[in-house]
Write a protein that holds these residues in place. Sequence first.
Motif, short mmCIF file in Angstrom:
data_model
loop_
_atom_site.label_atom_id
_atom_site.label_comp_id
_atom_site.label_asym_id
_atom_site.label_seq_id
_atom_site.Cartn_x
_atom_site.Cartn_y
_atom_site.Cartn_z
N TYR A 49 0.85 -1.20 0.00
CA TYR A 49 0.00 0.00 0.00
C TYR A 49 0.88 1.25 0.00
O TYR A 49 2.09 1.18 0.25
N VAL A 50 0.25 2.41 -0.21
CA VAL A 50 0.97 3.69 -0.16
C VAL A 50 0.76 4.28 1.24
O VAL A 50 -0.37 4.59 1.63
N PHE A 51 1.85 4.43 2.01
CA PHE A 51 1.77 4.97 3.36
C PHE A 51 2.31 6.40 3.36
O PHE A 51 3.40 6.66 2.87
N LEU A 52 1.53 7.32 3.94
CA LEU A 52 1.89 8.74 3.91
C LEU A 52 2.07 9.30 5.32
O LEU A 52 1.46 8.85 6.27
N TYR A 53 2.93 10.33 5.40
CA TYR A 53 3.17 11.04 6.65
C TYR A 53 2.30 12.28 6.78
O TYR A 53 2.27 12.94 7.80
N ARG A 54 1.60 12.65 5.70
CA ARG A 54 0.86 13.91 5.61
C ARG A 54 1.79 15.12 5.68
O ARG A 54 1.47 16.15 6.26
N ASN A 55 2.98 14.91 5.13
CA ASN A 55 3.96 15.99 4.94
C ASN A 55 4.25 16.01 3.45
O ASN A 55 4.79 15.03 2.90
N LEU A 56 3.89 17.10 2.79
CA LEU A 56 3.87 17.12 1.33
C LEU A 56 5.19 16.72 0.70
O LEU A 56 5.22 15.93 -0.25
N GLU A 57 6.32 17.22 1.22
CA GLU A 57 7.61 16.90 0.61
C GLU A 57 7.96 15.43 0.77
O GLU A 57 8.40 14.76 -0.17
N LYS A 58 7.79 14.91 2.00
CA LYS A 58 8.05 13.48 2.24
C LYS A 58 7.09 12.61 1.42
O LYS A 58 7.49 11.61 0.83
N ASP A 59 5.81 13.02 1.38
CA ASP A 59 4.80 12.21 0.71
C ASP A 59 4.97 12.21 -0.80
O ASP A 59 4.66 11.22 -1.47
N ARG A 60 5.48 13.31 -1.35
CA ARG A 60 5.68 13.36 -2.80
C ARG A 60 6.66 12.27 -3.24
O ARG A 60 6.43 11.59 -4.24
N GLN A 61 7.73 12.08 -2.48
CA GLN A 61 8.70 11.04 -2.80
C GLN A 61 8.10 9.65 -2.61
O GLN A 61 8.34 8.75 -3.40
N LYS A 62 7.27 9.50 -1.54
CA LYS A 62 6.62 8.21 -1.30
C LYS A 62 5.67 7.87 -2.44
O LYS A 62 5.57 6.72 -2.87
N PHE A 63 4.93 8.88 -2.91
CA PHE A 63 4.04 8.66 -4.05
C PHE A 63 4.84 8.19 -5.27
O PHE A 63 4.46 7.21 -5.93
N ASN A 64 5.93 8.87 -5.58
CA ASN A 64 6.73 8.51 -6.75
C ASN A 64 7.26 7.08 -6.64
O ASN A 64 7.24 6.32 -7.62
N ASP A 65 7.72 6.70 -5.44
CA ASP A 65 8.22 5.34 -5.24
C ASP A 65 7.09 4.32 -5.39
O ASP A 65 7.28 3.25 -5.98
N ALA A 66 5.90 4.69 -4.86
CA ALA A 66 4.76 3.78 -4.93
C ALA A 66 4.29 3.59 -6.38
O ALA A 66 3.98 2.47 -6.81
N PHE A 67 4.25 4.68 -7.15
CA PHE A 67 3.82 4.59 -8.55
C PHE A 67 4.80 3.72 -9.34
O PHE A 67 4.39 2.89 -10.18
N LYS A 68 6.07 3.90 -9.07
CA LYS A 68 7.10 3.10 -9.75
C LYS A 68 6.92 1.63 -9.41
O LYS A 68 7.05 0.75 -10.27
N ASN A 69 6.60 1.36 -8.13
CA ASN A 69 6.41 -0.02 -7.69
C ASN A 69 5.17 -0.64 -8.33
O ASN A 69 5.18 -1.79 -8.79
N LEU A 70 4.06 0.14 -8.37
CA LEU A 70 2.82 -0.38 -8.96
C LEU A 70 2.97 -0.67 -10.45
O LEU A 70 2.28 -1.54 -11.00
N SER A 71 3.89 0.03 -11.10
CA SER A 71 4.10 -0.20 -12.53
C SER A 71 4.67 -1.59 -12.82
O SER A 71 4.60 -2.06 -13.95
N THR A 72 5.22 -2.23 -11.78
CA THR A 72 5.82 -3.57 -11.97
C THR A 72 4.83 -4.70 -11.71
O THR A 72 5.19 -5.87 -11.83
N PHE A 73 3.59 -4.35 -11.31
CA PHE A 73 2.60 -5.39 -11.02
C PHE A 73 2.13 -6.06 -12.31
O PHE A 73 1.73 -5.39 -13.26
N SER A 74 2.16 -7.38 -12.29
CA SER A 74 1.58 -8.11 -13.42
C SER A 74 0.11 -8.41 -13.16
O SER A 74 -0.66 -8.66 -14.09
N GLN A 75 -0.28 -8.41 -11.87
CA GLN A 75 -1.68 -8.64 -11.50
C GLN A 75 -2.48 -7.33 -11.61
O GLN A 75 -1.94 -6.25 -11.43
N LYS A 76 -3.77 -7.47 -11.92
CA LYS A 76 -4.63 -6.29 -12.02
C LYS A 76 -4.88 -5.73 -10.61
O LYS A 76 -5.03 -6.48 -9.65
N PHE A 77 -4.94 -4.40 -10.50
CA PHE A 77 -5.20 -3.78 -9.21
C PHE A 77 -6.18 -2.62 -9.35
O PHE A 77 -6.33 -2.04 -10.42
N TRP A 78 -6.83 -2.31 -8.22
CA TRP A 78 -7.70 -1.14 -8.11
C TRP A 78 -7.09 -0.19 -7.08
O TRP A 78 -6.63 -0.63 -6.03
#
Length: 680
Positions: A145-174
Motif C-alpha cells: 500500500y501507499v503509506f503517507l506522513y501527511r507531509n507534502l515533501e516526504k509524501d511526494r517522494q513516497k508517491f513517486n516510489d509507490a507509482f514506480k512499484n505499482l508499474s511492476t505489477f503483473s496482476q490487475k489492481f484497483w
Amino acid sequence: MGLYAAVKAIQRYSITHILLAYIFLTSGLIVNVIQLLTLPLWYLGFKGLYRTCIINLNYLSWCLIPGIAQWWAGIDVYLYVRPDDHKLFGKENMISVMNHSGQLDWVISWVLSDYCKILGNAKCVVKNALKYIPILGWSFWLSEYVFLYRNLEKDRQKFNDAFKNLSTFSQKFWFLLFPEGTRFTPEKHKKSVEFATKNGLKPLNHLLLPRTKGFVLIAKGLRNYVDAFYDATVCFRGGEGTFINMLEGRPCVVDLLINRSPIADVPVDDEKCAQYIYDVYYEKDNLCNHHKKHNTFPIGDVKYPRYKDYVQLKIHKNYLSLCLLVFWSIVCTSLLAYYATSTLLYGSWIQIAIFTGLVLLVIPGAAQWWADADIYIHGRPEDFDMLGKENSIAVLNHRAELDWIVSWVVAEYCNILGNAKCIAKNVLRYIPVIGWAFWFSEYIFLKRKIEEDRKRLNAGFKNLSSFEQPFWILIFCEGTRFTPEKQKTSNEFAVKNGLRPLKHHLVPRTKGFTLITQGLRESVDMLYDATVCFRGDAENLSVRDLLKGKRFTADFLVRRVSLDEVPIADDECGQYVHDMYLEKDDLCEYHMNHDNFPSGVANTKYEKFISKKIPKNYWSLFFLIFWAIVCTVPLAYLTFLTLVFGSWTRTAIFTACVLTVILAYNVMLAATKPRSSYGS
C-alpha cells in the motif's frame, strides 16, 4: 418464525459482536503469520509469486467483511452501470473515486471488489503509522500500500516510489480514493460550504468539497499504468447504514452507480485536473439529490440522457465468502474452546482465575454492555455537533431509577463523562470511592440550609468559572423520583398555587434552578432541556435488574437553549422551569402512546429533530475488562490460598468479610429505592 426471531435476537447481543471481532482478528493474525513466511520469496527475486501469494492470502481474511455485510446483515447492493463497462470490471487497472457520506461506504467498496474478484489486490492511501498495527496494518504493508506522513515533501517522494512499484505489477489492481478525506457531518459540511464560497466554487448540498492535491498527484503518477477512471457514487435507501447496525444484522439496501471513463479523459494539467474532480463531485451531488427524492438513480430517464444506457444489476452474494466465514468461525471458536477446556482442566489456579475474569467480563460493560441496553438520543442535527464542546446546565426529569444511568451513558457518548457534575449532599464527600471522586472533581456539596448553601453555591460557581475544560451541571429539578404517592402531594401543591398539575412528573422545585442559572450565567453557554423515557415496561426496572442483565431501551431527547433565553428575575425564572416541565409532561404523554418521541413528525415543533442510536463504547468495555482482571485475579488467588491452606481463624475472617460485602451490596441497592420525605 420462532427460529428466525431467535437468530435475530442473537445477532443483537454484544457478546455476538465481540465473537465476530474475535474471529476477524484471530483469522487476520493467522493470515499475517503465513504472509510473513512468504517474505523470502520477495528477497529471492520471485516478486510475481510473492504478490500472488499475498493477494490470495489477503482474500482469506478480508472476505470476512463482505461476508458479514451480505450474509450476516443481509445488505443488498445494486450496481448501476453500462453493460459494456461491466464486462471490464476486475480485468483492468483503474483509479476509483467514491463519495464518503456514511460509516459503511468502505464496506460497500469491499463488497464491489469482492464481486469483481479483485478484493485481495484493492489498494488505497493510508497513514504511515498504520503499517505497525497487526492484522490490517501488516496486511496493507505486505500488500505494498501507499503509506503517507501527511507531509507534502516526504509524501511526494513516497508517491513517486509507490507509482514506480505499482508499474511492476503483473496482476490487475484497483486504487481506491475518498477525495473528501473524511466522512460527511453537518459541521464539516458547513466548513466545506464556507471554503467553497470563499474560493469562488459552487457549494455542494450532500457532499464535502473534494481535496484536489492528492487526486492530481495520483492521476498524474499512475496515468501510464492504469486503464480507466471509475467515478463511483454510493447512496443508501432510507438513510445511511452504520457499522453497529451491520453487526446487529440489520439489513439495508445500497445503490452504487459507476461511471467509467478512459484515463486519457482525465486532464494532465494540474488546474484542469483539479477542476475535473470538482466537476465529478458536482455530478455526484446531483445524483445524491435525485436519490434522496426517488430512492434510486436516474437510469433510463429521458431527463438524464447521460444515464440512458445504464442498467441495474444486483450484486449477488459470494458463496466463497460465506464458506470462509463459516471456516474461520469453526477454526477460531475451536481454538477458544480448546484453550478454555485445557485451562479449566489442567491450568494453574492463577491461569484459571485470569481466564474466568476474562470470560465473565468480555460479556459486560455497565448498562450498554452487561444489560445490552439500547439508548437513542433525539435532537436537532446542528445541536448534536455541540454536545460535549460547551459548558451547559442539563435539566433532566426523574421518573425512573435508571434515569441517572442513561444520563451518564449520554455524557460518555459526548466525551464529557469525566467532567459531568451535579449538586450532592455534603455528607457524601466523606464516603470512599464515589464521594471522594466527587470531592476531587470539585462537585458542589450542600447541607440543605439555605443561607449556608447560598455561600457554598457562590463559591462553587466562582470555582467553575475558572475551568478551561467544558463541563455539564446535571440537575433533577423534581428533587426526588416520581411515585404515585408523591404525585398526589405534587398535584395538591399545584392546585393550591394555581399551577397546572402534571400527569407524569412532580412539580419542579424552582429555587435551586434559579440560583444555578443566575450564578453560572457568565460561565455557561447553554441550557439542555433533556427528557428521558423508557420503552415498554423498562421504566419499572431497577439497578438490581440492570445487574441481572435485563435489557432495556431508552430515549433521550435534548433541546438546546441559549442561557440568555432563561429569565434572570426569580419569579420569571421559576415560571420558566414550570413551563419546561409542562412540555416534558406532554413529551412523556406522547412517548407512552407511541413508544417514541415525536422526532421528525410533521407539523410539530420537533419535525426537524432526528434520532440516532448511541453506539456502545468499546473503551468502556476495555476498562471494565482491565479493572476486572486487576481486581478479580488477586481476589481469586487470595480465596484459593485461604480456603486450601488457611487456618480456621483465617477462613472464618475471610467468610465474614465476604458476607459483609454481600450485605453492603444489598444495602447499597436498597438505598436506590425512593425514600424521600417529599410532601411530608
